[in-house]
Design a protein around this motif. Structure first.
Motif, PDB file in Angstrom:
ATOM      1  N   SER A   9       0.829  -1.204   0.000  1.00 52.01           N
ATOM      2  CA  SER A   9       0.000   0.000   0.000  1.00 52.01           C
ATOM      3  C   SER A   9       0.865   1.256   0.000  1.00 52.01           C
ATOM      4  O   SER A   9       0.601   2.217  -0.722  1.00 52.01           O
ATOM      5  CB  SER A   9      -0.930   0.014   1.226  1.00 52.01           C
ATOM      6  N   HIS A  91     -11.901  12.333   7.121  1.00 53.83           N
ATOM      7  CA  HIS A  91     -12.640  11.304   6.377  1.00 53.83           C
ATOM      8  C   HIS A  91     -14.129  11.383   6.713  1.00 53.83           C
ATOM      9  O   HIS A  91     -14.508  11.417   7.876  1.00 53.83           O
ATOM     10  CB  HIS A  91     -12.107   9.915   6.710  1.00 53.83           C
ATOM     11  N   HIS A  93     -16.502   9.218   5.009  1.00 53.54           N
ATOM     12  CA  HIS A  93     -17.155   7.923   4.740  1.00 53.54           C
ATOM     13  C   HIS A  93     -16.079   6.950   4.283  1.00 53.54           C
ATOM     14  O   HIS A  93     -15.111   7.338   3.615  1.00 53.54           O
ATOM     15  CB  HIS A  93     -18.211   8.127   3.641  1.00 53.54           C
ATOM     16  N   GLU A  94     -16.241   5.698   4.624  1.00 52.54           N
ATOM     17  CA  GLU A  94     -15.208   4.714   4.305  1.00 52.54           C
ATOM     18  C   GLU A  94     -14.987   4.536   2.806  1.00 52.54           C
ATOM     19  O   GLU A  94     -13.905   4.109   2.378  1.00 52.54           O
ATOM     20  CB  GLU A  94     -15.560   3.362   4.930  1.00 52.54           C
ATOM     21  N   ASP A  95     -15.989   4.857   1.990  1.00 49.30           N
ATOM     22  CA  ASP A  95     -15.850   4.696   0.537  1.00 49.30           C
ATOM     23  C   ASP A  95     -15.620   6.011  -0.195  1.00 49.30           C
ATOM     24  O   ASP A  95     -15.559   6.042  -1.432  1.00 49.30           O
ATOM     25  CB  ASP A  95     -17.107   4.021  -0.029  1.00 49.30           C
ATOM     26  N   SER A  97     -13.115   9.132  -0.913  1.00 50.14           N
ATOM     27  CA  SER A  97     -11.716   9.544  -0.812  1.00 50.14           C
ATOM     28  C   SER A  97     -11.618  11.040  -0.521  1.00 50.14           C
ATOM     29  O   SER A  97     -12.362  11.837  -1.088  1.00 50.14           O
ATOM     30  CB  SER A  97     -10.967   9.240  -2.116  1.00 50.14           C
ATOM     31  N   THR A  98     -10.703  11.394   0.387  1.00 48.83           N
ATOM     32  CA  THR A  98     -10.436  12.794   0.685  1.00 48.83           C
ATOM     33  C   THR A  98      -9.214  13.236  -0.116  1.00 48.83           C
ATOM     34  O   THR A  98      -8.170  12.602  -0.055  1.00 48.83           O
ATOM     35  CB  THR A  98     -10.182  12.995   2.189  1.00 48.83           C
ATOM     36  N   GLU A 206     -18.655   5.404  -3.632  1.00 50.68           N
ATOM     37  CA  GLU A 206     -17.366   5.143  -4.278  1.00 50.68           C
ATOM     38  C   GLU A 206     -17.134   6.058  -5.489  1.00 50.68           C
ATOM     39  O   GLU A 206     -16.019   6.137  -5.999  1.00 50.68           O
ATOM     40  CB  GLU A 206     -17.248   3.684  -4.703  1.00 50.68           C
ATOM     41  N   ASN A 209     -15.676  11.965  -4.378  1.00 51.19           N
ATOM     42  CA  ASN A 209     -14.395  12.368  -3.793  1.00 51.19           C
ATOM     43  C   ASN A 209     -14.565  13.766  -3.203  1.00 51.19           C
ATOM     44  O   ASN A 209     -15.308  14.587  -3.736  1.00 51.19           O
ATOM     45  CB  ASN A 209     -13.293  12.373  -4.851  1.00 51.19           C
TER      46      ASN A 209
END
Length: 228
Positions: A9, A91, A93-95, A97-98, A206, A209
């Motif tokens: 990663s 952040h 939300h888990e889905d 992207s920031t 998802e 962004n």
């Protein structure tokens, strides 16, 4: 396996960062449309005047703004009100992207050849008209948050996002665009309100962004905007 995953990663993140770091100085060409309807290319980059590159920096100058003794040119100075709003988390939300500035530039570059991507200024129109990121379209957050009061504007915004309203008033997100949303800064909740409204109607997280830094951070970094 855990350490291998972490290493992989970090390597991917490093490669992505290396690929995008040239954007801030080399710039990317964004296609915009002027008032007459003509396509106008704008080069978006980190705009640092030559005279600013020669100014020495120290703690006092950077953190207090006390630089009179250095004779700093006006072109190198920026002042913003930073005592408003409420700081937002990194952040949402888990889905989702920031984004930072390099991610926004990479998104904008890819967007030039991909109609399924859209950079969105979620502020109200007078803020957008005053100054924004080149290539961004204005979809005001309140048209989503208060969609029952702005039915026409809300439906127009959905079409812009590639969302289809079915005959039974449900939403089809099959062709929904991948979007990057911003507002005034890391203290501005307008983009967050828009994102929350999009999630409420079922927009795929998802495909969302968030540029948390917004206009304030964009300008603080010396990035190109639609007003000098």
């Amino acid at each position: 396996m855990f350490y291998k995953t972490i290493t992989t990663s970090l390597l991917l993140a490093s490669l992505t960062l290396s690929a995008n770091t040239g954007f801030e100085y080399d710039g990317i060409t964004i296609k915009t449309i002027d008032a007459s309807g003509k396509i106008k290319p704008i080069i978006v980059k980190r705009d640092i005047p030559e005279e600013c590159k020669k100014v020495p920096i120290n703690n006092t100058m950077v953190w207090t703004g006390n630089y009179a003794h250095l004779k700093v040119p006006d072109a190198c100075k920026s002042t913003y009100v930073h005592t408003t709003g409420k700081l937002l988390p990194m952040h949402l939300h888990e889905d989702i992207s920031t984004y930072g500035e390099l991610e926004v530039l990479a998104f904008m570059k890819e967007m030039q050849s991909d109609d399924s991507m859209l950079l969105i200024d979620g502020r109200k129109q007078d803020w957008y008209d005053y100054r924004t990121i080149p290539g961004a379209v204005n979809l005001p957050f309140h048209h989503f948050k208060e969609r029952e009061s702005f039915e026409f504007e809300f439906e127009h915004a959905l079409r812009t996002l590639g969302v289809v309203i079915d005959e039974d008033d449900t939403f089809d997100f099959t062709k929904a665009k991948t979007i990057a949303i911003f507002c005034n800064g890391p203290w501005c909740s307008q983009s967050v309100a828009m994102i929350e409204a999009l999630l409420e109607i079922g927009y795929p997280p998802e495909k969302i962004n968030w540029y948390r830094g917004g206009i304030q951070t964009w300008l603080a970094a010396g990035m190109t905007c639609t007003r000098d």
